[in-house]
Design an enzyme around this catalytic site. Sequence first.
Site, PDB file in Angstrom:
ATOM      1  N   ASP A 257       0.815  -1.214   0.000  1.00  0.00           N
ATOM      2  CA  ASP A 257       0.000   0.000   0.000  1.00  0.00           C
ATOM      3  C   ASP A 257       0.855   1.273   0.000  1.00  0.00           C
ATOM      4  O   ASP A 257       0.674   2.133   0.838  1.00  0.00           O
ATOM      5  CB  ASP A 257      -0.887  -0.068   1.258  1.00  0.00           C
ATOM      6  CG  ASP A 257      -1.839   1.107   1.370  1.00  0.00           C
ATOM      7  OD1 ASP A 257      -2.330   1.571   0.330  1.00  0.00           O
ATOM      8  OD2 ASP A 257      -2.079   1.566   2.507  1.00  0.00           O
TER       9      ASP A 257
ATOM     10  N   GLU B 129       3.355  -8.345   7.083  1.00  0.00           N
ATOM     11  CA  GLU B 129       2.100  -8.963   6.680  1.00  0.00           C
ATOM     12  C   GLU B 129       2.233  -9.946   5.521  1.00  0.00           C
ATOM     13  O   GLU B 129       1.517  -9.837   4.522  1.00  0.00           O
ATOM     14  CB  GLU B 129       1.067  -7.888   6.326  1.00  0.00           C
ATOM     15  CG  GLU B 129       0.674  -7.025   7.499  1.00  0.00           C
ATOM     16  CD  GLU B 129      -0.446  -6.046   7.158  1.00  0.00           C
ATOM     17  OE1 GLU B 129      -0.915  -6.032   6.002  1.00  0.00           O
ATOM     18  OE2 GLU B 129      -0.845  -5.287   8.058  1.00  0.00           O
TER      19      GLU B 129
ATOM     20  N   GLU C 272       0.860  -1.884  14.142  1.00  0.00           N
ATOM     21  CA  GLU C 272       0.083  -0.938  13.325  1.00  0.00           C
ATOM     22  C   GLU C 272      -1.346  -0.922  13.829  1.00  0.00           C
ATOM     23  O   GLU C 272      -1.899  -1.966  14.174  1.00  0.00           O
ATOM     24  CB  GLU C 272       0.002  -1.369  11.849  1.00  0.00           C
ATOM     25  CG  GLU C 272       1.213  -1.096  11.015  1.00  0.00           C
ATOM     26  CD  GLU C 272       1.034  -1.532   9.561  1.00  0.00           C
ATOM     27  OE1 GLU C 272      -0.093  -1.448   9.018  1.00  0.00           O
ATOM     28  OE2 GLU C 272       2.025  -1.982   8.972  1.00  0.00           O
TER      29      GLU C 272
HETATM   30  C1  BDP Z   1      -1.437  -2.452   6.714  1.00  0.00           C
HETATM   31  C2  BDP Z   1      -0.158  -2.382   5.905  1.00  0.00           C
HETATM   32  C3  BDP Z   1       0.213  -0.950   5.536  1.00  0.00           C
HETATM   33  C4  BDP Z   1      -1.008  -0.243   4.993  1.00  0.00           C
HETATM   34  C5  BDP Z   1      -2.096  -0.244   6.056  1.00  0.00           C
HETATM   35  C6  BDP Z   1      -3.367   0.473   5.602  1.00  0.00           C
HETATM   36  O1  BDP Z   1       0.905  -2.973   6.610  1.00  0.00           O
HETATM   37  O2  BDP Z   1       1.263  -0.952   4.609  1.00  0.00           O
HETATM   38  O3  BDP Z   1      -0.742   1.053   4.531  1.00  0.00           O
HETATM   39  O4  BDP Z   1      -2.434  -1.574   6.285  1.00  0.00           O
HETATM   40  O5  BDP Z   1      -4.207  -0.187   5.009  1.00  0.00           O
HETATM   41  O6  BDP Z   1      -2.051  -3.673   6.649  1.00  0.00           O
HETATM   42  O7  BDP Z   1      -3.491   1.669   5.809  1.00  0.00           O
END
Ligand code: BDP
Length: 640
Positions: free
Chosen positions: A208, A452, A541
Site C-alpha cells: 500500500d 504482513e 500498526e
Molecule cells: C497495513 C499495511 C500498511 C497499509 C495499512 C493500511 O501494513 O502498509 O498502509 O495496512 O491499510 O495492513 O493503511
Amino acid sequence: MSVPGSFSVLRVLWLLSVFGTVLPLDGGMLFPQESSFREVKELNGLWDFRADGSPNRNEGFEKAWYKRRLTETGPVIEMPVPASYNDITQDPTLRDFIGWVWYEREVFVPARWISDEGTRVVLRVGSAHYYSIVWVNGEKVTEHEGGHLPFEAEISSLIRKEPTKPCRITIAVNNTLTLETLPPGTIQYMNDSSRYPDGFFVQNIDFDFFNYAGIHRSVLLYTTPKVHVDDISVETNFMDNTGLVRYKVSVQGGFNNTLNITLMDKDGHFVASSNGSSGGLKVVDVKLWWPYLMHENPGYLYSMKVHLIAVSETSTYEDEYTLPVGIRTINVTNTQFLINNKPFYFHGVNKHEDSDIRGRGFDWPLIVKDFNLMKWLGVNSFRTSHYPYAEEILQMCDRHGIVVIDECPGVGIKDIRSFRNASLSHHLVVMDELVRRDKNHPSVVMWSVANEPASEMPPAEFYFKTLIEHTKALDQTRPVTYVTIAAADMDKGGPYVDVVCANSYFAWYFDQGRLDIIPLQLSTHFENWYRKYQRPIIQSEYGADAVPGLHMDPPMMFTEEYQNALLQSYHDVFDQKRNQYFVGELIWNFADFMTSQGIYRVVGNKKGIFTRQRQPKAAAFLLRKRYWRLANETGRLLPD
Ligand code: BDP
C-alpha cells in the site's frame, strides 16, 4: 504470455542470482566518511535522464546508450538526484513508468586521486529502486538488485585509463517487480484487444505505497587508501559500572597491518585502547546509550577510532575510520523488552520515506522536520515500514536515542509463488546486506524480516524459520520478528519470532464504523497471541484514515473525530495489557503518504496523524498527550 525484451534482460539477471548459492557478502559497507586519509565527493544535483519508452523497454541495451553521452542517444531531461523521478514532471507516463530509465552525469575526478596509485576510488549509490546497472566511461562496473540498500564499485583503474577526460557515469534503473523481487509484484499483459492497445501491461503490487523509483539516495565518489579498513563490527555489554565493547576489524588489500583502536568519550577524552583486528575495550564508569525519554541523557555515543598502518615492500599506507558506538544491551523475556536490563515500552510511529515532489528521495529538511515532530510528539521509537531507510536517518536515531525496528523490504508477500526458493534466497541476501549496513547502530534494537506476509500459507513455516534463523546467525545480539496481520491460530511462522508484532484494523477494514467492538476484539486478539506463543506483543500498526478538516460528531469514518475515537479505544486496551505482556504501540502512520490509485485511497493513504506536508490532525494532539504521559509513567526519566 510473451515477455518483452526488457523483462527478459531482468529475468536473465535474476536467474543468475536465483541459481547461485547464497554466498556471504564480500566486503563491508561502511558509511563513507572523511578523515585525514579519506575524501568524499558528492555527485548530487542534476543528471541527464532518459526513460526508455520503446515497446520492449530495451532500446537502451540494444543501442548501448552507455557507450556514449546520453544526449547523443536521444532527448534527455534534467533530473534531480536524489529524488524519485515520478513526480518531477507533468508527464503522467513518467509518473507511472515501468521499465528502464537512464541517468548520466560527467564528473571531474581530482587529479591527485588519479595520479596517486595508492588511492582507491569508489563509486557508491546510497540506493536506487529497483534494479541498477552502472557503467563508467562505457564499461560496466557493477549491478545491484534491491531498491533500499547501498551498492558500490571500485573504479580506480578505470579512471586511470583516460586520466584527462571527465568521468562519465551512467546508471540504468528498472523498477519492475516480479514474484522474486522484494517487494514482489507481477507484470500482467492485457491481451483483450477490444479493450487494450497492443502490448498494454500493468504492474500489480500487493503493498500500500506508491512504487517510487529512481536514484533515491546520494551518489558519491570516495577514496580510501589501497590498503584500508573495510569493515568494523562492534557488540556491546556492561556489568555494573563497566562497559565492554567487543570489536572486529577487517582490512582489505594488505599484509603486515598494524591496527590501533582508541575509544573516546563524547568530549573527545581518551577512554580505552587496544591493538589488533579483534578485541575488547573496557569502559570504566560507562555512560550507557539510552532511548529518548528513558533517561535524562539519551543517545550517548562514544567514538571508536580505528587507525591502520600497513607496510608493503614498496609503500606504507595509513587509514583511519571513526565509528560512533553506543553501549547498550537488548534482551527479551516472555513478557518484556529490555534495554539495559530495564523494561522498554515502545510509544512510537510507523513511517514512510515519502513526501511531495521528492517521492522517496533523500531530503535533509524533511528528515530534520520529522525528527522535530517525533520529539514534539514524545515518540521514543519507530519502525522502518516497509523497507530500510537511509543510513543518515539511523545515525540521527543513534544521536537522539530514537529506537528503531529495522524492517527489510519483505512487504506484500502474498502470492504462494513468492515463497519458493528463488524468493527465499534473495530474501536471505537482502538480510545479509541489511545487517551488514546497520549492525553497528545502537538505535536498531530488532530486525523485522517482513510485513504482513501470507503467513497462513503452508510454505510460510519453512520460509520464516529459515529466514529468522539466518538473521539470528548474522546477529546474535538482536531479536527478530516479522509483522503479522494473521490470527494467532493461522500464523505458521509465529513460533520463530522473538516478539509478536501484530497489526490490526478493527472498526476500519472490518465492522466499519463500529468503534464499540474494539475492546472485545482487540483484547481477544492479544490474549490468543499470548496464550499461543508466550512472547511479548507489540501493536505494530493500528489506525484510521482521516481527511484533514473533515468533522462529524458522533464520529464517522474518515473524519478527524473518528480517527481520534478509534485511537482512544485502542489505547484503553493497551493500558489494560501494558503491565502484562504488551510492550509497545506504533501508530499507522506518522504522516499521510502516496499510494497507487484505487477506490480505497483518496490521493494516497490518509492514516497519518500529520498530513503529507507535516501539519497536525487532531490525532497528533491526542497522541502527544498520551506519549508524554507514557514517557513519565514508563520512561524512568530519572537516572538510576
Ligand atoms: C497495513 C499495511 C500498511 C497499509 C495499512 C493500511 O501494513 O502498509 O498502509 O495496512 O491499510 O495492513 O493503511
